[in-house]
Every structure is written in C-alpha cells, then in structure tokens.
Design an enzyme around this catalytic site. Structure first.
Site, PDB file in Angstrom:
ATOM      1  N   ARG B  51      37.448 -68.115  -1.591  1.00  0.00           N
ATOM      2  CA  ARG B  51      36.492 -67.630  -0.597  1.00  0.00           C
ATOM      3  C   ARG B  51      36.979 -67.839   0.830  1.00  0.00           C
ATOM      4  O   ARG B  51      36.891 -66.957   1.667  1.00  0.00           O
ATOM      5  CB  ARG B  51      35.126 -68.282  -0.802  1.00  0.00           C
ATOM      6  CG  ARG B  51      34.317 -67.598  -1.911  1.00  0.00           C
ATOM      7  CD  ARG B  51      32.962 -68.234  -2.129  1.00  0.00           C
ATOM      8  NE  ARG B  51      32.998 -69.676  -1.995  1.00  0.00           N
ATOM      9  CZ  ARG B  51      32.343 -70.349  -1.067  1.00  0.00           C
ATOM     10  NH1 ARG B  51      31.595 -69.738  -0.203  1.00  0.00           N
ATOM     11  NH2 ARG B  51      32.431 -71.667  -1.026  1.00  0.00           N
ATOM     12  N   THR B  52      37.488 -69.034   1.099  1.00  0.00           N
ATOM     13  CA  THR B  52      37.966 -69.311   2.457  1.00  0.00           C
ATOM     14  C   THR B  52      39.139 -68.393   2.808  1.00  0.00           C
ATOM     15  O   THR B  52      39.211 -67.838   3.904  1.00  0.00           O
ATOM     16  CB  THR B  52      38.398 -70.785   2.573  1.00  0.00           C
ATOM     17  OG1 THR B  52      37.289 -71.605   2.196  1.00  0.00           O
ATOM     18  CG2 THR B  52      38.818 -71.134   3.979  1.00  0.00           C
ATOM     19  N   LYS B  80      59.355 -75.985  -5.474  1.00  0.00           N
ATOM     20  CA  LYS B  80      60.753 -76.402  -5.563  1.00  0.00           C
ATOM     21  C   LYS B  80      60.993 -77.701  -4.792  1.00  0.00           C
ATOM     22  O   LYS B  80      62.126 -78.110  -4.587  1.00  0.00           O
ATOM     23  CB  LYS B  80      61.668 -75.295  -5.029  1.00  0.00           C
ATOM     24  CG  LYS B  80      61.551 -73.996  -5.815  1.00  0.00           C
ATOM     25  CD  LYS B  80      62.548 -72.951  -5.315  1.00  0.00           C
ATOM     26  CE  LYS B  80      62.178 -71.559  -5.778  1.00  0.00           C
ATOM     27  NZ  LYS B  80      61.770 -70.694  -4.647  1.00  0.00           N
ATOM     28  N   ARG B 101      45.506 -74.522   4.373  1.00  0.00           N
ATOM     29  CA  ARG B 101      44.681 -75.377   3.528  1.00  0.00           C
ATOM     30  C   ARG B 101      45.618 -76.209   2.681  1.00  0.00           C
ATOM     31  O   ARG B 101      46.595 -75.693   2.131  1.00  0.00           O
ATOM     32  CB  ARG B 101      43.763 -74.559   2.640  1.00  0.00           C
ATOM     33  CG  ARG B 101      42.780 -75.440   1.868  1.00  0.00           C
ATOM     34  CD  ARG B 101      41.874 -74.589   1.041  1.00  0.00           C
ATOM     35  NE  ARG B 101      40.863 -75.362   0.355  1.00  0.00           N
ATOM     36  CZ  ARG B 101      39.613 -75.478   0.778  1.00  0.00           C
ATOM     37  NH1 ARG B 101      39.223 -74.914   1.897  1.00  0.00           N
ATOM     38  NH2 ARG B 101      38.735 -76.142   0.059  1.00  0.00           N
ATOM     39  N   HIS B 129      37.118 -79.524   7.793  1.00  0.00           N
ATOM     40  CA  HIS B 129      37.076 -78.095   7.510  1.00  0.00           C
ATOM     41  C   HIS B 129      36.298 -77.466   8.670  1.00  0.00           C
ATOM     42  O   HIS B 129      35.162 -77.033   8.512  1.00  0.00           O
ATOM     43  CB  HIS B 129      36.373 -77.870   6.167  1.00  0.00           C
ATOM     44  CG  HIS B 129      36.463 -76.466   5.646  1.00  0.00           C
ATOM     45  ND1 HIS B 129      37.307 -75.518   6.166  1.00  0.00           N
ATOM     46  CD2 HIS B 129      35.798 -75.854   4.639  1.00  0.00           C
ATOM     47  CE1 HIS B 129      37.155 -74.386   5.492  1.00  0.00           C
ATOM     48  NE2 HIS B 129      36.236 -74.562   4.569  1.00  0.00           N
TER      49      HIS B 129
END
Ligand SMILES: [Zn+2]
Lengths: 154, 302
Positions: B51-52, B80, B101, B129
């Site tokens: 959603r974000t 990696k 994020r 946030h």
C-alpha cells in the site's frame, strides 16, 4: 582514610603524567579500552581491587608522560562517572580534574536496540546524552534510549 | 523545505506541517499536475509494503515523474549481500529523490546522511513513518477545519504503535488534549507523557473505551496485536474491550471523525463504516495527495 601501608602501595610516584583514580574496579578494562591505553608505549601502572569507601573496590591508573585533552578523558565518564584525575608535573600534583559526561557520544558505546542499523551494518554509533546523572543515551539513528545499566562498550 | 530529507516527523516544524497540508489541499482539488517531468524517484523497498509503495508510485505518476526501484529484496542486489551503504551511494547518482522502506530502525537516518539527494522515510522498522503522520494531520485538518485545540482520543496499542507516537509528537504542536485508552500492558510510554507534561498539555488515561467518548473531536483507532501480549489469555480477555461499535458513537459530537491507519483487523466493527463519522477510507485516499505535496515541496516544485 588510607592506612600508611596502603598509601605506600598506591602512590608510587610518577615524575610527569596523569593519575586516574576512583575508577570502579569492574570497569577498569573498559576504561583501558576507551582511552586506547593498549596502544600507548609510555610506562603505565595499574592497580585494581583496592578498597574504597565510596566504590567498594576501585582501580587506579598511573600514566607516565601522558596527558589527555578533556574531550578524550570525558569519554570515560560513561562507565566511571566519579573518576578523578591528578595531573603530575615534577612529582607534584599541579591540577585536579573530575570527568564530565559529554553532550554527544561518538563510537564507544553500543546501541541497546538489536534491530538498530548500527548493530547490523558497519557504522560508528552516535548518541545524544539526554541525562547525565543517571546516564541515558538516545541513539542518533534508531532514536531508542540506552540506559546506564545497558551501556556496552564497543 | 527544499532538499530537506524527511526521516522523522520532528525533522519538520509546525509551519512545515502546515505548508504540506496546504499543498496537499491543492492536489486534492487538482491531482494531476505534471510538474515533475524529467525527475526520477527511486523507490527502495527493502521489505514489502504494497500500500505504501503504490501510494508513492501513484503520487509520482500524477506529478509526471518516473519511478525506479524494487519492491522487496528477493530480486535485488541486496540479497547478494550488498550493504545499505553501497546501495544508497550508487542509487543516489541515479535519481533526484529516494523513497526508502527498510526493516531496520535508524536505516533511514543513516541513508539520509549518505545520499546526495533528499530522502523520504517510508518506514524504518518500528521507528518512524512520517508520511503516515502527515496524512493523519491532513485528515484531521480537513475534517475539523483546524489542528488547534482539538480533543483527540487514541485507542489500542499505545506502547508499540509508531504511528501513535509520531502523531502525538506532531499534534502536540497544536495544543491538543489527549485521551489515551489502552490495556495496562500497552499504555503510552512515560517518555511521551513527560513530554506532554513539559509542554503543559492535558492528557487522560483510561482502560475503557465503552463510554466517555462524547468529548472527542477525533477517535484514532489502532490494532491491538496478539503478539504484543506476554500472556495470551490476557489478550483474549482484553481484545473485545478495544473494538469500536456503531452504537458507541451515539451521543458523540457532530464533528467527530474516526480514523485508523489501516489495515484494520477487528478493532472497528463493519457497522461503523456506514456512519458518516467513519473517515478511515478517505484517510487512506488522502495519502496520495499528501505524498504529492511532500515530494513536490522537497524537490522545490511547490
Ligand atoms: Zn540505535
């Protein structure tokens, strides 16, 4: 007051240098690490598990020909807030100092938060000191607070 | 605000919150404004949050910009073993703005200090946030016409909920009166209460949601998650005490709105959805306008 015999044992005089006294015995090795004394090539004498009324068992460090700037010596306030310094010149104490917790701590301590980026990637830690009496450090990165009892020296 | 990274809600001042709100209002009236042409946003999602991510992508698209990036670490170089340091150093030279994020707390602050371009934190673990908080502020402003002197009830998990802590920090600039409603195990931490106390703001703490919401201008609901309880029996006993039901809204103020950062589990009964006081779906839609506002302010386009 110290007995005469103890006094003799503790104060084997140095000509020029620094004596750090009133270190809690259990943090002696942390103090050594913080000040990087393992990299100094001048004569150093350590005494530990000495009786102290204030601290129970204390340690003392005598460093010949070694002097510290305040910024460096204040770092030990994190683990030895009652430490006292005697600056010796020509066998005489010319200055006495107490340590003070700085406003900001860079490196030295670990963040208490296991999910903090500093505990997962190679990053120099950084804290704002939000309380000095009962030391509280706020991590610059994750913003979590590390209390005195949780301070781990890197 | 130009080139000023947004890592924590406290990075911005009260005036900057208000500036974002007023730009968001412009975008709500006219959402498609291709002022970002030729600009590239790197969306770096080190953990999935659909959603974000979509909300940011939608915001950039409506501004006429381009999005590059990844939506989880399975398909990226991070698997990696590349360090965050290296990823950020490299990506900085590919874009005009980074949206990140990451599951680790403090990762956004660290990355913001490495980049040559500004960075927006889209969530760093349980820490911050801030775009969620700004969209909460926008939603409150829109429904109340002001942010000043409101009475805000915050319900549920007040201990671990990062959205709740950021909202408190932001709203405290506007002389809010807070009511905290939570089980004992999930009470608002002392450091936030001390903070309000130092600002001279009133707050009230209670365990019951069932009554006493008549004074509220805003009820902000949050999830009470089972894994937060040390004792599962305690969870079973308390979970129903923090569910909002339509009949509880009888006798509340006309201007009251119910907010929730979504997704909800069971803390708001579906019968509330039909009540005009339910605002959580509109709140989610506001996310795009607010993110358009943040992006264009940081890029100096508004
Ligand atoms: Zn940290």
């Amino acid at each position: 007051m110290l007995h005469k015999k103890d006094k003799k044992m503790e104060v084997s005089a140095i000509e020029n240098g620094t004596v750090i006294d009133h270190i809690p015995a259990k943090v002696l090795f942390k103090v050594i690490a913080i000040l990087g004394l393992d990299h100094i090539d001048k004569p150093i004498t350590f005494g530990t598990n000495l009786d102290s009324k204030k601290l129970g068992k204390k340690a003392i460090i005598k460093l010949s020909e070694t002097f510290f700037i305040d910024k460096d010596i204040n770092k030990i306030a994190l683990v030895a807030p009652q430490a006292k310094l005697n600056i010796i010149k020509d066998y005489t104490v010319v200055e006495k100092k107490v340590v003070e917790v700085p406003d900001e701590i860079i490196g030295i301590a670990k963040c208490v938060n296991p999910k903090c980026i500093t505990n997962n990637e190679k990053i120099v830690t950084k804290f704002q000191v939000i309380s000095k009496r009962e030391v509280q450090l706020r991590c610059h990165y994750c913003e979590k607070i590390t209390n005195q009892e949780n301070i781990v020296i890197i | 605000m130009k080139n000023k990274s947004l890592v924590s809600i406290t990075d911005y001042s009260k005036n900057e919150y208000l500036k974002i709100i007023s730009i968001a209002d412009e975008f709500e009236k006219q959402s498609v404004q291709p002022i970002m042409q030729g600009k590239v946003v790197a969306n770096l999602f080190f953990e999935p949050s659909t959603r974000t991510r979509l909300s940011f992508e939608s915001a950039v698209n409506r501004l006429g910009g381009r999005v590059i990036g990844f939506s989880d670490t399975l398909s990226s170089s991070v698997t990696k073993g590349e360090t965050l340091y290296d990823t950020i150093k490299i990506v900085s030279s590919y874009c005009d703005l980074i949206v990140m994020r990451h599951p680790l707390e403090g990762s956004a602050r660290f990355a913001s200090e490495l980049t040559t371009v500004p960075l927006i934190n889209a969530g760093d673990g349980a820490n911050q946030h801030p775009t969620q908080t700004l969209l909460d502020l926008y939603s409150i402003y829109k429904t109340q016409g002001t942010l000043e002197n409101l009475t805000v009830f915050i319900v549920g998990d007040l201990k671990y909920g990062r959205t709740v802590h950021s909202l408190l920090m932001a709203l405290s600039q506007f002389k809010t009166t807070f009511h905290f409603i939570s089980p004992d195990e999930l009470k608002m931490p002392d450091e936030y209460k001390f903070y309000l106390h130092r600002l001279g703001l009133d707050y009230y703490e209670r365990k019951e949601l069932a009554s006493g919401v008549e004074k509220a201008d805003i009820i902000y609901m949050t999830r009470v998650q089972k894994e937060r309880f040390s004792d599962p029996i305690e969870y079973e006993k308390t979970k129903n005490a923090y569910v909002l039901r339509n009949k509880m809204l009888a006798g509340t103020k006309d201007n009251l709105k119910v907010l929730h950062p979504l997704p909800r589990v069971s803390e708001i009964e579906q019968d509330v959805d039909l009540n005009p006081k339910a605002y959580y779906f509109e709140q989610a839609r506001n996310g795009v306008y607010v993110r358009q506002a943040i992006i264009s302010a940081i890029l100096g386009l508004k």
